[in-house]
Write an enzyme that holds these catalytic residues in place. Structure first.
Site, short mmCIF file in Angstrom:
data_model
loop_
_atom_site.label_atom_id
_atom_site.label_comp_id
_atom_site.label_asym_id
_atom_site.label_seq_id
_atom_site.Cartn_x
_atom_site.Cartn_y
_atom_site.Cartn_z
N TYR A 209 34.80 42.53 53.67
CA TYR A 209 34.59 42.57 52.19
C TYR A 209 33.15 41.59 51.83
O TYR A 209 32.22 42.39 51.17
CB TYR A 209 35.82 42.01 51.45
N THR B 139 29.80 53.80 38.20
CA THR B 139 30.73 54.15 39.16
C THR B 139 32.08 53.33 38.94
O THR B 139 31.98 52.47 38.66
CB THR B 139 30.06 54.02 40.65
N GLY C 48 39.24 48.65 35.54
CA GLY C 48 38.69 47.41 35.60
C GLY C 48 37.39 47.05 35.24
O GLY C 48 37.22 47.25 33.77
N1 NAP Z 1 38.16 41.66 39.61
C1 NAP Z 1 37.30 40.62 40.33
O1 NAP Z 1 37.57 39.46 40.17
C2 NAP Z 1 35.97 40.91 41.10
C3 NAP Z 1 35.27 39.71 41.54
C4 NAP Z 1 34.08 40.06 42.28
C5 NAP Z 1 33.43 41.27 42.49
N2 NAP Z 1 34.35 42.31 41.90
C6 NAP Z 1 33.66 43.67 41.93
O2 NAP Z 1 33.91 44.33 41.04
C7 NAP Z 1 33.81 45.85 40.97
C8 NAP Z 1 34.99 46.49 40.43
O3 NAP Z 1 36.15 46.26 40.64
P1 NAP Z 1 37.42 45.89 39.60
O4 NAP Z 1 37.64 44.57 39.96
O5 NAP Z 1 37.12 46.43 38.41
O6 NAP Z 1 38.62 46.61 40.74
P2 NAP Z 1 39.25 47.89 40.44
O7 NAP Z 1 39.96 47.85 38.83
O8 NAP Z 1 40.01 47.95 41.43
O9 NAP Z 1 38.36 49.06 40.02
C9 NAP Z 1 37.65 49.49 41.22
C10 NAP Z 1 37.13 50.80 40.87
O10 NAP Z 1 36.50 51.45 42.00
C11 NAP Z 1 37.03 52.91 42.27
N3 NAP Z 1 36.83 53.15 43.58
C12 NAP Z 1 37.40 52.57 44.64
N4 NAP Z 1 37.14 53.30 45.69
C13 NAP Z 1 36.45 54.38 45.56
C14 NAP Z 1 35.88 55.36 46.08
N5 NAP Z 1 35.86 55.74 47.09
N6 NAP Z 1 34.68 56.30 45.35
C15 NAP Z 1 34.74 55.98 44.05
N7 NAP Z 1 35.22 55.17 43.32
C16 NAP Z 1 36.08 54.39 44.02
C17 NAP Z 1 38.21 52.75 41.91
O11 NAP Z 1 38.67 54.00 41.69
P3 NAP Z 1 40.51 54.33 41.69
O12 NAP Z 1 40.79 53.58 40.24
O13 NAP Z 1 40.44 55.64 41.45
O14 NAP Z 1 40.97 53.47 42.67
C18 NAP Z 1 38.05 51.86 40.53
O15 NAP Z 1 37.80 52.70 39.54
C19 NAP Z 1 33.85 46.03 42.64
O16 NAP Z 1 32.77 46.25 43.27
C20 NAP Z 1 34.32 44.43 43.22
O17 NAP Z 1 34.07 44.22 44.60
C21 NAP Z 1 35.43 42.28 41.38
#
Ligand code: NAP
Length: 329
Positions: free
Chosen positions: A192, A22, A27
């Protein structure tokens, strides 16, 4: 050198493995999809925008010709969309070997999902709870990911992406249900943290129930440390704050590891043969924020079985998705 030293080259051959990821267009989800495909997997990319999914496919295709990529629409903020996505996937694939519950939003202003849940927990936990339940039969029918013996497949896996910020979470499950009172008391970082703590309650409880059932599926949790993705920009964007957006970008440039490194704990939890079920994987380096993946620990509250059971029961009621699994022993 931090952590285990494990990296993309250690991923086993995934030919014949079918995965669902998903939030696969951006990212961590994008990098995990690229890595899984690079090792031969078929990846169903659950994306809320099919066109952003298609852009991600062309970019992954520039990096690797391997694997099969299949973009399908999935909005985790809408339980009807989750149900439609699951129906499409269940009809298209006889068995699933891996589900990565990765999509997420962080620290956005108050909003509700189509079904009225507070948006962060609604997307990060409630949507994924419904999705996993609806894909469970397919996962049980899967051949699983490669096991520790070279010629054997281990159980199918569910990997749920949490965060070190689960430590900011609480067990105020009433706040998941949204409404004016919740909106008035809303703190975006607490919400969050609550969503990421819920990810852990879910991942651990799912593994206990799968083990009790003797199912050929196991559940894992992971976190990426601090990785440079679009996640940090979403809140400032929604606020329309250019200053906050620039500050987030600067912090990412200075302190975050690249998204590909942030995806390694996810890929490790998804494929490393030395895991048995219920582990939490994160970066092994500086304060758990960067470095190679290793098994790590989540906080005491996340291990509370009573809270996990309560969240499970409420999640079944919220989603109308009842898992065909016994209560955990
Ligand atoms: N980056 C970090 O430092 C970090 C740290 C801790 C945890 N995380 C976790 O890692 C995971 C991935 O995040 P990321 O850092 O890769 O952020 P990201 O680049 O913003 O990617 C998030 C993804 O989730 C999708 N998304 C958001 N809302 C959605 C919805 N309603 N239905 C379906 N898809 C949806 C986004 O789609 P769109 O592109 O269309 O918006 C995007 O594909 C998350 O669970 C986050 O909590 C990240």
């Amino acid at each position: 050198m931090f952590g285990s030293g494990w990296n993309e080259t250690d991923v086993p051959d995934l030919d014949g493995v079918t995965a669902v990821v998903t939030g696969a267009n951006s990212g961590i989800g994008y990098e995990a999809t690229r890595t899984l495909a690079d090792h031969g997997a078929t990846v169903v990319m659950g994306c809320r925008s099919v066109s952003r999914g298609a852009d991600a496919v062309s970019s992954i295709r520039d990096a690797t010709p391997s694997g099969t990529l299949d973009v399908r629409e999935l909005d985790l903020a809408d339980l009807d969309s989750v149900a439609s996505f699951a129906t499409v996937v269940n009809e298209a694939y006889d068995g699933l070997d891996l589900l990565v519950n990765n999509a997420g939003v962080m620290a956005i202003p108050y909003e509700e999902t189509a079904d009225g849940f507070e948006y962060q927990v609604g997307v990060n936990h409630v949507g994924h709870f419904a999705l996993t339940g609806r894909l469970l039969e397919g996962l049980r029918a899967g051949a699983g990911v490669p096991g520790s013996a070279a010629d054997a497949r281990g159980p199918s896996r569910v990997v749920t992406v949490s965060s070190a910020l689960h430590e900011r979470g609480d067990t105020d499950f009433d706040a998941v249900e949204g409404g004016d009172g919740v909106a008035n008391d809303y703190d975006r970082w607490t919400a969050y943290g609550r969503s990421k703590l819920a990810n852990l309650f879910f991942a651990y409880e799912l593994d206990r129930r799968l083990a009790t059932a003797g199912a050929s599926v196991r559940s894992f949790a992971c976190h990426p440390g601090y990785a440079d993705t679009n996640l940090q920009a979403r809140g400032p964007e929604a606020d329309g704050s250019r200053v906050k957006r620039l500050a987030m970008r600067a912090a990412n440039a200075l302190f975050a590891q690249p998204a590909a490194a942030g995806a390694l704990p996810t890929v490790y939890a998804a494929t490393a043969p030395d895991l048995s079920g219920g582990e939490f994987v994160g970066p092994g380096g500086l304060f758990g924020m960067r470095g190679a993946p290793e098994v790590t620990e989540s906080n005491e509250l996340s291990l509370d079985r009573e809270a996990a059971t309560e969240l499970w029961e409420r999640s079944e009621a919220w989603t109308g998705v009842a898992y065909d699994l016994p209560e955990a022993r």
